[in-house]
Design an enzyme around this catalytic site. Structure first.
Site, PDB file in Angstrom:
ATOM      1  N   SER A   1      21.648  66.385  85.034  1.00  0.00           N
ATOM      2  CA  SER A   1      20.836  65.971  83.896  1.00  0.00           C
ATOM      3  C   SER A   1      20.888  64.447  83.721  1.00  0.00           C
ATOM      4  O   SER A   1      20.521  63.716  84.645  1.00  0.00           O
ATOM      5  CB  SER A   1      21.318  66.708  82.646  1.00  0.00           C
ATOM      6  OG  SER A   1      20.380  66.595  81.601  1.00  0.00           O
TER       7      SER A   1
ATOM      8  N   ASP B   1      14.080  75.806  83.361  1.00  0.00           N
ATOM      9  CA  ASP B   1      14.969  74.840  82.711  1.00  0.00           C
ATOM     10  C   ASP B   1      14.404  74.566  81.321  1.00  0.00           C
ATOM     11  O   ASP B   1      13.271  74.099  81.188  1.00  0.00           O
ATOM     12  CB  ASP B   1      15.020  73.551  83.540  1.00  0.00           C
ATOM     13  CG  ASP B   1      16.010  72.529  83.031  1.00  0.00           C
ATOM     14  OD1 ASP B   1      16.249  72.484  81.810  1.00  0.00           O
ATOM     15  OD2 ASP B   1      16.542  71.760  83.849  1.00  0.00           O
TER      16      ASP B   1
ATOM     17  N   HIS C   1      19.271  75.215  82.931  1.00  0.00           N
ATOM     18  CA  HIS C   1      19.551  73.784  83.073  1.00  0.00           C
ATOM     19  C   HIS C   1      20.949  73.484  83.621  1.00  0.00           C
ATOM     20  O   HIS C   1      21.102  72.697  84.553  1.00  0.00           O
ATOM     21  CB  HIS C   1      19.377  73.087  81.717  1.00  0.00           C
ATOM     22  CG  HIS C   1      19.585  71.611  81.787  1.00  0.00           C
ATOM     23  ND1 HIS C   1      18.769  70.779  82.531  1.00  0.00           N
ATOM     24  CD2 HIS C   1      20.530  70.800  81.221  1.00  0.00           C
ATOM     25  CE1 HIS C   1      19.194  69.533  82.410  1.00  0.00           C
ATOM     26  NE2 HIS C   1      20.256  69.518  81.622  1.00  0.00           N
TER      27      HIS C   1
END
Length: 259
Positions: A93, A194, A224
């Site tokens: 991320s 996600d 995610h």
């Protein structure tokens, strides 16, 4: 404040190939700990730092910004370079954005980049309100623990400080402008399902980097935080194979010469 149990940084002294792992926004090393331990178990030197303001309580994060988070991983990369012949950077991320900036800034000092569901932009109309809203509202709801696997949970904050959200928006825009400077081989792994980072972020990154060797892997069974999800083992195996192809000292079994 004391670090939450499980959120501690992780380091392992292995062989001459090193890997720096960067966790995500409002998360902690816990989300990448299994990945770090897998790589360490195959003889690599591994560093998984705790970003400033993370792993304690959201109030501590509120007084930090992207400069603090990036400075931490930059220091860790320089430390790895002092004791390793080859160093790779990886992240989840926002940690993916940190890894990409390290690659852009450090050039040949970074041998390759691995990103999982990398973030590139703060989306939605609320993003444009952040410069003002952060002075009116302290926090919004958290984004942690987007995981499909039952019983698996991410150790992250349940609130997002808006000052930090504004800072990360600024950081993403900075990194986006630096993506053409990323020339290293790139392994990008992403989850089609996600709920935090849309596919457009990965597409944007792939379209802007200057890397010649690029591999994209879809994580069909995960959300995610894929490093704690159904596809975690695939992430670990793909990353080790990627490193092994680029670092001759990583042998067939993944063990590092001299480690």
């Amino acid at each position: 404040m004391a670090v939450l149990p499980g959120a501690e940084p992780y380091r392992h002294e292995g062989g001459e190939v090193g890997v720096l792992l960067c966790h995500g926004f409002t998360g902690s090393p816990q989300s990448l700990r299994p990945w770090a331990e897998y790589l360490a178990g195959h003889g690599l030197t591994v560093s998984l730092p705790l970003l400033p303001g993370h792993g304690t309580r959201w109030e501590d994060m509120q007084v930090t910004g992207w400069q603090d988070w990036y400075a931490e991983v930059d220091r860790e990369l320089r430390a790895l370079r002092e004791r390793c012949a080859r160093v790779f950077v990886a992240g989840l991320s926002m940690g993916g954005a940190l890894a990409l900036r390290l690659a852009a800034k450090h050039g040949d000092a970074v041998s390759g980049v691995i990103v999982v569901n990398p973030a590139n932009k703060v989306h939605g109309l609320s993003a444009y309100a952040l410069p003002v809203a952060r002075h009116l509202v302290r926090t919004t709801k958290g984004i942690a623990s987007d995981i499909a696997k039952p019983g698996s949970a991410e150790l992250g904050y349940d609130r997002v400080p808006l000052h930090c959200a504004h800072s990360v928006r600024t950081f993403f825009r900075l990194v986006d402008g630096e993506l053409p400077q990323v020339t290293q081989p790139l392994l990008l792994l992403r989850s089609p399902q996600d709920h935090v980072v849309p596919p457009a972020d990965s597409a944007r990154i792939l379209s802007r980097v200057s890397s010649v060797g690029v591999r994209e892997v879809l994580l069909e069974q995960s959300y995610h935080v894929a490093t704690l999800d159904h596809d975690a083992e695939r992430i670990f195996e793909e990353s080790l194979a990627f490193i092994g192809r680029l670092a001759p000292s990583v042998g067939k079994e993944g063990t590092t010469a001299g480690g």
